[in-house]
Write an enzyme that holds these catalytic residues in place. Structure first.
Site, PDB file in Angstrom:
ATOM      1  N   LYS A  90      75.441-139.687   9.614  1.00  0.00           N
ATOM      2  CA  LYS A  90      74.952-139.874  10.986  1.00  0.00           C
ATOM      3  C   LYS A  90      76.017-140.557  11.826  1.00  0.00           C
ATOM      4  O   LYS A  90      76.883-141.272  11.297  1.00  0.00           O
ATOM      5  CB  LYS A  90      73.664-140.693  11.022  1.00  0.00           C
ATOM      6  CG  LYS A  90      73.740-142.126  10.466  1.00  0.00           C
ATOM      7  CD  LYS A  90      74.229-143.181  11.445  1.00  0.00           C
ATOM      8  CE  LYS A  90      74.411-144.554  10.805  1.00  0.00           C
ATOM      9  NZ  LYS A  90      75.199-145.507  11.538  1.00  0.00           N
ATOM     10  N   ASP A 135      68.365-146.577   8.149  1.00  0.00           N
ATOM     11  CA  ASP A 135      68.851-145.250   8.562  1.00  0.00           C
ATOM     12  C   ASP A 135      68.235-144.115   7.743  1.00  0.00           C
ATOM     13  O   ASP A 135      68.443-142.942   8.048  1.00  0.00           O
ATOM     14  CB  ASP A 135      70.373-145.162   8.359  1.00  0.00           C
ATOM     15  CG  ASP A 135      71.145-146.116   9.255  1.00  0.00           C
ATOM     16  OD1 ASP A 135      70.642-146.453  10.338  1.00  0.00           O
ATOM     17  OD2 ASP A 135      72.257-146.503   8.856  1.00  0.00           O
ATOM     18  N   PRO A 151      82.275-140.802   4.251  1.00  0.00           N
ATOM     19  CA  PRO A 151      83.070-142.018   4.025  1.00  0.00           C
ATOM     20  C   PRO A 151      82.201-143.185   3.554  1.00  0.00           C
ATOM     21  O   PRO A 151      81.087-143.361   4.034  1.00  0.00           O
ATOM     22  CB  PRO A 151      83.656-142.321   5.406  1.00  0.00           C
ATOM     23  CG  PRO A 151      83.669-141.009   6.125  1.00  0.00           C
ATOM     24  CD  PRO A 151      82.503-140.227   5.581  1.00  0.00           C
ATOM     25  N   SER A 154      72.586-144.400   2.648  1.00  0.00           N
ATOM     26  CA  SER A 154      71.253-144.032   3.145  1.00  0.00           C
ATOM     27  C   SER A 154      71.027-142.528   3.016  1.00  0.00           C
ATOM     28  O   SER A 154      69.918-142.077   2.702  1.00  0.00           O
ATOM     29  CB  SER A 154      71.120-144.420   4.620  1.00  0.00           C
ATOM     30  OG  SER A 154      71.340-145.794   4.781  1.00  0.00           O
TER      31      SER A 154
END
Ligand code: ATP
Length: 301
Positions: free
Chosen positions: A8, A142, A100, A109
């Site tokens: 995200k 998240d 990453p 998450s």
């Protein structure tokens, strides 16, 4: 069972006061981007839940992805198993890591969201996406968004998801940093820099209008992140990276979540190549990645 799950970015990240539970109140706009971890999940009859991690990327200095019970994918599988009331269930989870690590792109998450979806299917749990959401929220702020993907507003501490009307696809360039940055350290620095408290966080109307219009130029001007000063205070060199991308013509630039990955919105893939070339020469950037968004959330393939 194979599940793909995206990273995200936060197009805006409004940070409010620290709540009594230690989390900060957030008002954020998430976008899921085309950078995916892939999890292969297979059944185990001995009731063990085990994880292996194969990283396709260089890990930042000092960062590691745990292969034991500390891996958030294991925690997710155990939480689901408890919810199903079936302690005999087991699984092997093989993570192919592309997102990453410790980069502010919610890689851990993402793996948690993918595990919930994959194990629910593997074990015949029969939980619907709305039923998986509370488990996701328990695992991390998240995680619920990564079940959904697309574009969405995150409220509460980020875990309360409201979809938004949005048009268009966007091109991104990401510059990862050689050294990770701990989310907790950045929030602690945010508190130190704002001793007198902060206002209620809000999502900027201009940003929502840009998304509704599908206008990348407008979106570039409205990207915001309240953690910028804190991240730059800990990593001043990220300021140079942002400057180099903007000078190379990026429509907008910001730090990804709590950093240290930096994000650059670009007009097209070709434009992204120019910005990537400029960023590749910056000493503090480890890797430069082109991507697009929005994409869908965790899904079986
Ligand atoms: P966020 O954007 O949610 O703040 P992040 O992207 O900065 O998070 P992650 O890559 O999610 O950071 O990892 C943070 C730490 O969590 C890692 O340094 C690692 O020790 C631990 N961790 C546990 N499970 C995982 C996982 N499956 N993938 C990556 N990191 C994991």
């Amino acid at each position: 069972m194979t599940v793909r799950v995206p990273a995200k970015v936060n197009l805006s990240l409004g940070v409010g006061r620290a709540r009594p539970d230690g989390y900060h109140a957030l008002a954020t706009v998430y976008q899921a981007v085309d950078l995916h971890d892939e999890l292969r999940i297979t059944d185990r009859s001995d009731g063990e839940i085990a994880v292996t991690v194969h990283t396709e990327i260089d890990l930042p200095e000092g960062a590691a992805v745990p292969e034991g019970d500390d891996n958030i994918a294991v925690r997710a599988a155990k939480l689901l198993r408890d919810r199903l009331g079936r302690p005999e269930l087991g699984a092997d989870i093989a993570i192919r890591k592309v997102i990453p690590v410790a980069g502010g792109m919610a890689g851990g998450s993402a793996d948690a969201a993918a595990t919930l979806v994959g194990c629910n299917e593997l074990w015949g749990g029969g939980l619907t996406r709305p039923e998986l959401e509370p488990l996701a929220a328990e695992l991390g702020s998240d995680v619920p968004f990564l079940l959904h993907g697309g574009n969405a507003i995150g409220g509460g501490r980020g875990e309360t998801i409201s979809p938004i009307l949005a048009r268009g696809g966007y091109h991104w360039v990401f510059a990862t940093a050689a050294e990770g940055l701990s989310t907790a350290a950045v929030y602690a620095e945010f508190d130190r820099l704002n001793p007198n408290g902060v206002l209620e966080p809000e999502v900027p109307d201009a940003l929502l209008n840009a998304l509704r219009a599908g206008d990348a130029h407008l979106l570039g001007k409205t990207l915001t992140n309240d953690l910028t000063d804190a991240a730059l205070s800990l990593r001043p060199e990220l300021g140079d990276t942002l400057k180099v991308g903007l000078e190379a013509g990026a429509l907008g630039a910001l730090i990804s979540g709590s950093g240290p990955t930096t994000l650059f919105l670009v007009a097209s893939e070709e434009h992204g190549l120019d910005v990537s070339m400029a960023l590749a020469s910056v000493a503090s950037s480890a890797d430069v990645i082109q991507s697009r968004g929005p994409v869908t959330g965790a899904r079986l393939i």
